[in-house]
Write an enzyme that holds these catalytic residues in place. Structure first.
Site, PDB file in Angstrom:
ATOM      1  N   HIS A 226       0.841  -1.205   0.000  1.00 52.94           N
ATOM      2  CA  HIS A 226       0.000   0.000   0.000  1.00 52.94           C
ATOM      3  C   HIS A 226       0.878   1.258   0.000  1.00 52.94           C
ATOM      4  O   HIS A 226       0.862   2.052   0.940  1.00 52.94           O
ATOM      5  CB  HIS A 226      -0.929  -0.021   1.211  1.00 52.94           C
ATOM      6  CG  HIS A 226      -2.374   0.092   0.860  1.00 52.94           C
ATOM      7  ND1 HIS A 226      -3.019  -0.811   0.045  1.00 52.94           N
ATOM      8  CD2 HIS A 226      -3.309   1.026   1.205  1.00 52.94           C
ATOM      9  CE1 HIS A 226      -4.288  -0.465  -0.077  1.00 52.94           C
ATOM     10  NE2 HIS A 226      -4.489   0.650   0.596  1.00 52.94           N
ATOM     11  N   ASP A 230      -3.456   7.192  -1.282  1.00 49.18           N
ATOM     12  CA  ASP A 230      -4.723   6.812  -1.915  1.00 49.18           C
ATOM     13  C   ASP A 230      -4.402   6.367  -3.338  1.00 49.18           C
ATOM     14  O   ASP A 230      -3.326   6.653  -3.873  1.00 49.18           O
ATOM     15  CB  ASP A 230      -5.701   7.993  -1.922  1.00 49.18           C
ATOM     16  CG  ASP A 230      -7.130   7.559  -2.230  1.00 49.18           C
ATOM     17  OD1 ASP A 230      -7.410   6.337  -2.187  1.00 49.18           O
ATOM     18  OD2 ASP A 230      -7.965   8.429  -2.535  1.00 49.18           O
TER      19      ASP A 230
END
Length: 402
Positions: A226, A230
């Protein structure tokens, strides 16, 4: 530590200090002082050998992809554009970013539209850039991933300042909006992200792995790291098609695998979570199935595209050599267009172009997606419908295969 069933390593963990940057959320959010972060394994040199049944499924998926990409009917330009848009729209919808096809068409044409439509168009451009670079260089470099993320997030109202940048803050998935309490996954701390990304891209550069399995593992590893504040899901799914392109499964098309994932969104998320426990085979098998189904349905879309020009000619019967006839020859590769683009495609005077556009609109071939008299934009009715129809057919086939 490896999972006993597959030999694929389980993610590790570490407890690290935590403090909010402000005072937000519940008392529990504000009082949290330490969190447990996930530590993905280094995978660049790991071996992955699927069992015989999965090996067959992976080969079937690869053959289905190659069959789409080598379709001999001369519609690959149109098909490539359709599949690229289908993939990016479905990938956006997985993140609950959605808009009508008219809003999306307006955003494609550069007309101010709603935030979701603009984000979907940005996802389309990001996916296209990442795949094109993978095909040209036969590598997936960090700069390519950052460039795709910059394209995706440049106009985001919240995260634009992080566009094209690896995160320097801790993030988490689900749970509280104000702290990692109740999170489904807490990715590694930011100082570990550059090394993990370098390792992941080294894994994606290998040529000794099954390409569909390699794409699946690369995606699951990316989601576990990740690396952005975003946009991780959309860039991570773009990585799948980038691996396909780098490995030569595709050269001109995109496989709309996100439509298969969208069909069973909760299962997709669950399988990615399972990867972190070393359950790699389940995710690889699911991607192989989704890839094969998406490719099969894409060939049916190719059948439809091959039929459309003849159908449009029967519908409108244009005079040979007219602006309308020339437009019909170009519509498959230009599903959204304005008058200036139509003039460029036909070489006809603007007055003739408007006459042709009005005629095609009256015959139901195109429809205006703008509610104004100046700078009008039209969408090709059948092609806009096929964007949703293809995703729906893939979803139905995925659910029927369970």
């Amino acid at each position: 530590m490896a999972n006993a069933g597959t030999g694929w390593p389980v993610h590790g963990s570490r407890t690290v200090p935590w403090q909010q940057s402000g005072r937000h959320g519940t008392r529990a959010d504000r009082m949290l002082r330490e969190i447990t972060v996930s530590l993905p394994p280094m995978i660049a040199r790991l071996d992955y050998r699927p069992d015989p049944t999965l090996t067959v499924a992976l080969a079937d998926a690869a053959r289905a992809v190659i069959a789409v990409d080598t379709d001999p009917r001369g519609q690959l330009g149109a098909l490539g554009g359709l599949l690229l848009r289908t993939e990016s729209v479905s990938s956006s919808r997985i993140e609950q970013v959605d808009a009508s096809m008219d809003d999306y068409a307006r955003a494609v044409a550069g007309i101010r539209s709603n935030e979701s439509a603009s984000s979907m168009v940005a996802a389309t451009r990001a996916l296209g850039r990442m795949i094109e670079r993978a095909g040209t260089s036969r590598r997936i470099e960090l700069d390519d991933v950052l460039d795709a993320h910059r394209t995706l997030m440049a106009d985001d109202p919240v995260d634009a300042r992080y566009a094209g940048r690896v995160r320097d803050v801790q993030n988490w998935i689900s749970g509280s909006d104000h702290s990692p309490i109740g999170a489904v996954h807490v990715p590694p701390p930011p100082e570990l992200v550059p090394e993990l990304l370098e390792d992941l891209l080294a894994f994606a550069a290998r040529d000794d792995l099954d390409p569909v399995a390699q794409a699946a593992i690369a995606h699951a590893q990316f989601e576990s790291i990740h690396p952005f504040t975003d946009g991780n899901g959309r860039i991570g799914r773009a990585l799948i098609n980038a691996v396909f392109r780098r490995r030569g499964l595709t050269s001109r098309t995109v496989v709309p695998v996100a439509s298969a994932m969208l069909a069973e969104r909760d299962r997709y998320f669950s399988l990615v979570n399972g990867y972190r426990d070393g359950r790699v085979d389940a995710f690889v098998a699911d991607l192989a199935r989704g890839t094969r189904i998406a490719a099969i349905e894409s060939r049916r879309a190719a059948d439809r595209l091959a039929e459309l020009p003849g159908y449009w000619r029967e519908l409108t019967r244009p005079r040979a050599g007219s602006a309308a006839a020339k437009l019909l020859d170009a519509l498959a590769e230009h599903p959204i267009l304005g008058a200036e683009e139509a003039q460029s495609l036909t070489g006809a005077p603007l007055s003739s172009v408007y006459t042709a556009l009005d005629r095609l609109e009256a015959d139901g071939v195109i429809r205006q997606v703008t509610a104004r008299q100046r700078n009008r934009v039209w969408g090709v009715v059948d092609l806009l419908a096929e964007l949703d129809d293809l995703a729906a057919r893939i979803a139905a086939a995925v659910r029927a295969a369970e």
